[in-house]
Design a protein around this motif. Structure first.
Motif, short mmCIF file in Angstrom:
data_model
loop_
_atom_site.label_atom_id
_atom_site.label_comp_id
_atom_site.label_asym_id
_atom_site.label_seq_id
_atom_site.Cartn_x
_atom_site.Cartn_y
_atom_site.Cartn_z
N ASP A 104 137.37 -5.08 95.38
CA ASP A 104 138.06 -4.82 94.11
C ASP A 104 139.57 -4.69 94.28
OD1 ASP A 104 138.30 -2.36 95.23
OD2 ASP A 104 137.10 -1.29 93.73
N CYS A 145 133.79 -8.38 87.06
CA CYS A 145 134.75 -7.30 87.30
C CYS A 145 134.27 -6.42 88.45
CB CYS A 145 134.92 -6.49 86.02
SG CYS A 145 135.88 -4.98 86.21
N GLU A 146 132.98 -6.11 88.45
CA GLU A 146 132.41 -5.27 89.51
C GLU A 146 132.60 -5.91 90.89
OE1 GLU A 146 131.06 -5.90 86.63
OE2 GLU A 146 130.21 -4.05 85.81
N LYS A 195 139.42 -8.09 88.82
CA LYS A 195 140.12 -7.07 88.04
C LYS A 195 141.48 -6.84 88.68
CE LYS A 195 137.98 -3.03 88.73
NZ LYS A 195 137.45 -1.80 89.38
N ILE A 244 140.68 -7.20 83.31
CA ILE A 244 139.34 -7.39 83.88
C ILE A 244 138.77 -8.71 83.37
CG2 ILE A 244 138.88 -4.90 84.05
CD1 ILE A 244 137.03 -5.16 81.61
N TYR A 267 138.94 -0.17 82.52
CA TYR A 267 139.14 -0.85 83.80
C TYR A 267 138.22 -0.24 84.84
CZ TYR A 267 141.56 -2.19 88.15
OH TYR A 267 141.87 -2.63 89.40
N GLU A 268 138.20 1.08 84.87
CA GLU A 268 137.39 1.75 85.89
C GLU A 268 135.90 1.54 85.64
OE1 GLU A 268 139.33 5.54 85.78
OE2 GLU A 268 140.92 4.73 87.07
N LYS A 269 135.51 1.43 84.38
CA LYS A 269 134.10 1.20 84.06
C LYS A 269 133.74 -0.27 84.09
CE LYS A 269 134.25 4.13 80.42
NZ LYS A 269 133.96 4.41 79.04
N CYS A 270 134.76 -1.14 84.18
CA CYS A 270 134.54 -2.58 84.15
C CYS A 270 133.87 -3.01 82.85
CB CYS A 270 133.68 -3.04 85.33
SG CYS A 270 134.67 -3.50 86.76
N LYS A 271 134.26 -2.40 81.77
CA LYS A 271 133.58 -2.69 80.52
C LYS A 271 134.50 -2.38 79.35
CE LYS A 271 129.19 -1.54 80.53
NZ LYS A 271 128.01 -0.67 80.48
#
Ligand SMILES: *[C@@H]1O[C@H](CO)[C@@H](O)[C@H](O)[C@H]1NC(C)=O
Ligand SMILES: *[C@@H]1O[C@H](CO)[C@@H](O)[C@H](O)[C@H]1NC(C)=O
Length: 168
Positions: free
Chosen positions: A44, A116-117, A121, A109, A79-83
């Motif tokens: 990442d 993204c995971e 991102k 993302i 961004y942190e949740k990728c969602k």
């Protein structure tokens, strides 16, 4: 004689200002030649490393090139949740241009499930506009810090030369 010098000076000024304006905004091809693609190994930080090698200013643009993917600008949390359900920006036309209009952090993302995971991102930091030269309190020769200062000095030198050209 004199008029040809004046002409040369004008040409010089024109080139200088041209140079000055091209320096003002840069277009970055995100990820370099590879473009915006899922890293082959889950990582990442791939795009953040790319971003770390560049300096982004206001009005620079980012070009994302990809196939069957998308680019979203989202909040830090998203961004942190990728969602993201309501991205600030969304594009999936294969060639997205995003203009960085303000200083600060931008969170990008991929909107494709799982991408993204796996590392598609990126965080971009846009610098504050260059501060004006330090206060007039400091009596010192201008530092090399700003290209603007250098340009102004360049300009003054050539104004002087222009007068020399006219009156000598
Ligand atoms: C960015 O572009 C806008 C519109 O073209 C312009 O008004 C603004 O002054 C620019 N900002 C900088 C810092 O170059
Ligand atoms: C410049 O000098 C004035 C008066 O001496 C002072 O009030 C001001 O804070 C100084 N500015 C800076 C940026 O040092």
């Amino acid at each position: 004689m004199a008029s040809s010098k004046v002409f040369l000076c004008l040409v010089y000024f024109f080139l200088c200002s041209l140079n000055f304006f091209t320096v003002l905004a840069t277009e970055f091809n995100v990820g370099g030649d590879k473009g915006w693609v899922v890293p082959t190994v889950k990582d990442d930080q791939v795009y953040n490393q790319w971003a770390g090698k560049n300096r982004f200013k206001i009005n620079d643009t980012l070009r994302f090139e990809y196939k069957k993917d998308s680019v979203l600008v989202v909040t830090k949390e998203e961004y942190e949740k990728c969602k993201s359900s309501h991205p600030i920006f969304f594009s999936n036309n294969g060639k997205s241009i995003y203009k960085l209009e303000q200083p600060g952090l931008y969170y990008f993302i991929s909107g494709v499930s799982g991408h993204c995971e796996r590392g598609l991102k990126m965080i971009i930091k846009v610098l504050e506009p260059a501060a004006p030269p330090q206060s007039a309190n400091h009596t010192s020769t201008p530092t090399v810090a700003g290209a603007n200062v250098a340009n102004v000095i360049n300009g003054m030198v050539f104004v002087a030369m222009l007068f020399v050209g006219i009156f000598m």
